[in-house]
Design an enzyme around this catalytic site. Structure first.
Site, PDB file in Angstrom:
ATOM      1  N   LYS A 148      33.034  33.418  37.417  1.00 25.74           N
ATOM      2  CA  LYS A 148      31.962  33.057  36.487  1.00 25.74           C
ATOM      3  C   LYS A 148      30.606  33.597  36.912  1.00 25.74           C
ATOM      4  CE  LYS A 148      34.029  29.066  34.247  1.00 25.74           C
ATOM      5  NZ  LYS A 148      34.026  27.600  34.083  1.00 25.74           N
ATOM      6  N   ARG A 165      41.117  25.988  38.946  1.00 23.23           N
ATOM      7  CA  ARG A 165      41.525  26.846  37.831  1.00 23.23           C
ATOM      8  C   ARG A 165      41.050  28.260  38.144  1.00 23.23           C
ATOM      9  NH1 ARG A 165      39.126  28.681  33.176  1.00 23.23           N
ATOM     10  NH2 ARG A 165      40.413  28.800  31.311  1.00 23.23           N
TER      11      ARG A 165
HETATM   12  C1  YH5 Z   1      36.583  25.264  33.395  1.00 28.73           C
HETATM   13  O1  YH5 Z   1      35.667  25.487  34.194  1.00 28.73           O
HETATM   14  N1  YH5 Z   1      36.406  27.346  31.924  1.00 28.73           N
HETATM   15  S1  YH5 Z   1      36.839  29.103  29.903  1.00 28.73           S
HETATM   16  C2  YH5 Z   1      33.108  33.221  31.976  1.00 28.73           C
HETATM   17  C3  YH5 Z   1      33.480  34.079  33.002  1.00 28.73           C
HETATM   18  C4  YH5 Z   1      34.664  33.882  33.663  1.00 28.73           C
HETATM   19  C5  YH5 Z   1      35.492  32.825  33.306  1.00 28.73           C
HETATM   20  C6  YH5 Z   1      33.056  36.318  33.631  1.00 28.73           C
HETATM   21  N2  YH5 Z   1      38.005  26.745  30.515  1.00 28.73           N
HETATM   22  C7  YH5 Z   1      36.900  26.138  32.319  1.00 28.73           C
HETATM   23  O2  YH5 Z   1      37.043  30.625  32.482  1.00 28.73           O
HETATM   24  N3  YH5 Z   1      38.626  24.633  31.560  1.00 28.73           N
HETATM   25  C8  YH5 Z   1      37.085  27.669  30.836  1.00 28.73           C
HETATM   26  O3  YH5 Z   1      32.598  35.065  33.309  1.00 28.73           O
HETATM   27  C9  YH5 Z   1      37.911  25.787  31.440  1.00 28.73           C
HETATM   28  N4  YH5 Z   1      37.319  24.112  33.470  1.00 28.73           N
HETATM   29  C10 YH5 Z   1      38.311  23.813  32.583  1.00 28.73           C
HETATM   30  N5  YH5 Z   1      38.990  22.668  32.736  1.00 28.73           N
HETATM   31  C11 YH5 Z   1      35.558  30.001  30.749  1.00 28.73           C
HETATM   32  C12 YH5 Z   1      36.009  30.850  31.876  1.00 28.73           C
HETATM   33  C13 YH5 Z   1      35.130  31.978  32.262  1.00 28.73           C
HETATM   34  C14 YH5 Z   1      33.939  32.185  31.608  1.00 28.73           C
END
Ligand code: YH5
Length: 292
Positions: free
Chosen positions: A221, A255
């Site tokens: 993230k 996760r």
């Molecule tokens: C979470 O924290 N996050 S979707 C932006 C990024 C990388 C990854 C490159 N669903 C979570 O994974 N469910 C998401 O930048 C989630 N906890 C739970 N429980 C966002 C994501 C992401 C967004």
């Protein structure tokens, strides 16, 4: 604690890994439905082989700035994938959705967990979650994905998020959902500045007294981009460091995109916890910590 679904049981006395499976066309650019399905199944199989305990299947992108996906489209993307992962691999699948129709359909094909970034606040979601009879991860988000990163503010980020969890746990109780089915997630990056995210990670242990397993997600993230100056694909080391810090502060489930390296990091942590030194340290912490 045991995470119980209709067909699976996961012991949360050791930290567990949830592998991220995005079933969204933007992550596989335009190859058509079968291409998406096939790529998703191969990715799930790979993460399971690497040691993932749960596969989190999502068909709606909730990244900052994302638009919403219609229900029929989300159903069409995720249900066949969940069905196939459960049947072929017998794996514990979580469905990353806020839509009651998707929760029900996922439970009907054997999903063992609901992961809702909107914490069952959508109309009908509490009823659908009760129907599903599976564990539910309640995530905290301030605002909506499209605008949540526009100047997020809190009185006190830890207190505000804790209050939110208390409210959602109560709402679940009123809807007939037992507290022992609930997990909580502070939602890194969901309506939070870098300073907010760091305060949450540093104080994660303060959620332990809510008596629900803590789930965390910061894999790749932008908070890690802000700290390292690196692009999403180059944030593995930062993601692993953050995962270690979170598990040390009480996270039960991480996760992640990168399952194999996370397994290695948690193996090192496990070895210390199991060793005499780790046991002595845990006892020391217990004796010197103030009751929460
Ligand atoms: C979470 O924290 N996050 S979707 C932006 C990024 C990388 C990854 C490159 N669903 C979570 O994974 N469910 C998401 O930048 C989630 N906890 C739970 N429980 C966002 C994501 C992401 C967004």
């Amino acid at each position: 604690m045991l995470l119980n679904s209709r067909t699976q049981s996961l012991d949360l006395s050791v930290p567990r890994i949830m592998g991220i499976l995005n079933v969204t066309p933007d992550s596989f650019s335009d190859g058509g439905d079968f291409f998406l399905f096939d790529a998703a199944l191969r990715h799930a199989e790979q993460m399971l082989a690497e040691g993932a305990d749960i596969i989190d299947v999502g068909g709606e992108s909730t990244r900052p700035g994302s638009a919403s996906v219609p229900t029929d489209e989300e159903l069409r993307r995720v249900i066949p994938v969940i069905d196939a992962i459960v049947r072929r691999f017998g794996a514990l699948v979580s469905v990353d959705t806020s839509k009651p129709e998707v929760m029900r359909a996922a439970a009907d094909v054997g999903a063992g967990m609901i992961n809702d970034v909107r914490a069952l606040q959508a109309d009908g979601a509490l009823d659908a979650a009760r129907y599903a009879e599976v564990p539910i991860c309640l995530m905290h988000m301030q605002g909506q994905p499209r605008t949540m990163q526009h100047d997020p503010r809190y009185d006190d980020v830890m207190t505000d998020i804790k209050r939110f969890f208390h409210q959602r746990i109560s709402a679940c109780a009123e809807a007939g959902i037992q507290q022992n089915r609930l997990l909580i997630d502070p939602g890194f990056g969901f309506g939070k500045t870098l300073a907010h995210n760091l305060q949450i990670l540093g104080n994660l242990h303060r959620f332990v007294d809510l008596c629900a397993p803590i789930v965390v997600g910061f894999s790749r993230k932008s908070m890690l981009g802000a700290l390292t100056g690196r692009a999403p694909g180059d944030r593995l080391a930062a993601s692993l460091g953050a995962a270690l810090l979170a598990v040390q502060r009480g996270a039960a489930i991480v996760r992640v995109h990168d399952v194999a390296p996370t397994v290695d990091v948690l193996s090192v942590l496990r070895a210390i916890a199991d060793s005499d030194a780790g046991i002595a340290q845990a006892q020391h912490v217990e004796q010197h910590s103030t009751p929460m």
